[in-house]
Scaffold this active site. Structure first.
Site, PDB file in Angstrom:
ATOM      1  N   TYR A 286       2.436  -8.263   0.694  1.00 44.57           N
ATOM      2  CA  TYR A 286       2.250  -9.407   1.129  1.00 44.57           C
ATOM      3  C   TYR A 286       0.476  -9.598   1.094  1.00 44.57           C
ATOM      4  CZ  TYR A 286       7.167 -10.825   0.199  1.00 44.57           C
ATOM      5  OH  TYR A 286       8.529 -10.796   0.084  1.00 44.57           O
TER       6      TYR A 286
ATOM      7  N   ASP B  76      18.008  -1.581  -5.993  1.00 42.72           N
ATOM      8  CA  ASP B  76      18.348  -1.956  -6.846  1.00 42.72           C
ATOM      9  C   ASP B  76      19.355  -1.355  -6.296  1.00 42.72           C
ATOM     10  OD1 ASP B  76      17.424   0.577  -8.048  1.00 42.72           O
ATOM     11  OD2 ASP B  76      17.539  -0.206 -10.172  1.00 42.72           O
TER      12      ASP B  76
ATOM     13  N   ASP C  94      12.320  -7.941   2.887  1.00 44.99           N
ATOM     14  CA  ASP C  94      12.272  -9.397   2.996  1.00 44.99           C
ATOM     15  C   ASP C  94      13.352  -9.560   2.642  1.00 44.99           C
ATOM     16  OD1 ASP C  94      11.936 -12.065   3.133  1.00 44.99           O
ATOM     17  OD2 ASP C  94      10.246 -12.193   1.482  1.00 44.99           O
TER      18      ASP C  94
ATOM     19  N   ASP D 275      17.156 -10.827   4.561  1.00 44.58           N
ATOM     20  CA  ASP D 275      17.846 -12.055   3.971  1.00 44.58           C
ATOM     21  C   ASP D 275      20.062 -11.548   3.589  1.00 44.58           C
ATOM     22  OD1 ASP D 275      16.471 -13.946   5.097  1.00 44.58           O
ATOM     23  OD2 ASP D 275      16.196 -14.751   3.399  1.00 44.58           O
TER      24      ASP D 275
END
Ligand code: NAD
Length: 357
Positions: free
Chosen positions: A140, A223, A247, A251
């Site tokens: 990011y 994964d 991130d 969530d």
């Protein structure tokens, strides 16, 4: 004297903060914590009053405080203004200014709310994991980044995933220290089979683990971690990972609990100073209607007591009070289910204060 800056913010922010402060005041008195606090402006309310989302007075107060408790910022009123002046910019700026590199997102499902999850109750009931996400590095922020035109005229987008050893070490230490307050297990998530940057991540976390012989370290590819989170989420204690994977996984973990109005978070700096806030936004659709769930903000205050002020007993008192209120069947609209009693924001806050007695 331990001092807190309160940033109630916009939308439902002031309503939920009022209830969190009522709970904090009661705990402050009962456990003789000696906490003091003052209010400042951040986000849309700061734009209205001072023309910018993060006024210098707010930043100065936040820098001087031991902790910051935030409601939420933003709303449709400020969406049309220039991007660099929007409320959310205030939030990003204060995180960056304070060097809050460690983002802690617990996913805790009260057994009383197991029906709110999209997963089977037996898979999620009693879920209690903590994701530690690196917040100020990785892809990011990495340079170079951009979109360029190739010789053949085709556009190409690119970003750089980059982590320095010291950045990995400090987030790993946060995870190991937190594991010591929990079940002493850390899972480091990477993609070391493909990405060199996460190969280094894995190596450095393994090196740091030598300083924590009492904490068990394991590794998982991202994964597989994403898959395991929905298959058997109760296997996890502390998960540490980089900015991008964190991130997404945080969530995913949040959704396991089914109710955004219940989830607190913390962002910490190297000294343990932190900004504590609910995971949800300012919910403009329900602002001012006394229907918002204040529990995520109340639980953020509990996290603040635990991680910045090291007041474990006081933190647990709040968490137990929330559990008790749920046992009694009180629910705000977002977590309402058959056989429970609907209450408003103020009633929910008052019920938690009463449950502290
Ligand atoms: P949101 O989280 O505010 O709302 C999403 C949905 O969840 C809405 O239906 C809302 O009513 C509901 N909800 C959220 N919190 C709730 C609570 N405590 N109790 C009951 N219901 C709740 O997300 P959004 O609608 O995407 O964003 C609204 C505004 O909030 C935007 O301006 C956005 O930029 C901002 N935002 C701020 C933060 C923050 O301050 N940290 C985070 C996310 C979004």
């Amino acid at each position: 004297m331990p001092h807190i800056v309160i940033l109630a913010g916009d939308g439902i922010g002031p309503e939920i903060m009022e209830q969190a402060l009522a709970v904090l005041a009661r705990v402050n008195q009962r456990f003789e914590l000696g906490l003091t606090w003052e209010h400042h402006l951040l986000g849309g309310c700061a734009i209205d009053a001072a023309g910018v989302p993060l006024p210098p007075a707010t930043l100065a107060a936040a820098k001087a405080a031991d902790a910051i408790l935030l409601g939420a910022v933003g709303g449709p009123r400020w969406e049309s203004i220039e991007r660099s002046l929007r409320p959310e910019r205030g939030l990003l700026a204060i995180r960056a200014e304070l060097g809050l590199f460690a983002n802690l997102r617990p996913a805790l499902l009260y057994p009383q709310l197991a029906a709110a999850s999209t997963l089977k109750p037996e898979v999620v009931s009693g879920l209690d994991l903590l994701i530690v996400r690196e917040l100020t590095g990785g892809i990011y922020f990495g340079q170079p980044r951009g979109v360029r035109i190739l010789d053949n005229g085709e556009r190409e987008g690119y970003n750089t995933d980059v982590y320095r050893e010291t950045e990995i070490q400090r987030i790993a230490r946060v995870a190991f220290d937190l594991a010591r307050l929990r079940n002493r297990r850390v899972l480091s998530v990477d993609k070391a089979n493909v990405l060199e940057v996460t190969e280094l991540w894995k190596e450095v976390v393994t090196e740091v683990a030598k300083d924590y012989p009492d904490v068990q370290l394991s590794h998982m590819y991202v994964d597989n971690a994403a898959m395991q989170l929905v298959r058997a989420p109760k296997q996890f204690d502390v998960i540490v990972t980089g900015n991008l994977f964190g991130d997404i996984l945080s969530d995913e973990a949040a959704m396991l609990t089914g109710s955004i109005g219940m989830l607190p978070s913390a962002s910490l700096d190297a000294q343990g100073k932190g900004m504590y806030e609910p995971c949800h936004g300012s919910a403009p659709d329900i602002a001012g209607k006394d229907v918002a769930n204040p529990l995520a903000t109340i639980l953020s205050a509990a996290m603040m007591l635990r991680y910045t002020f090291h007041q474990e007993a006081a933190a647990q008192a709040i968490e137990h009070a929330v559990g008790k209120v749920l046992d009694q069947g009180w629910r705000t609209a977002d977590i309402l289910s058959a056989g429970t009693q609907r209450v408003g924001t103020r009633e929910m806050g008052a019920a938690v204060v009463a449950a502290l007695e």
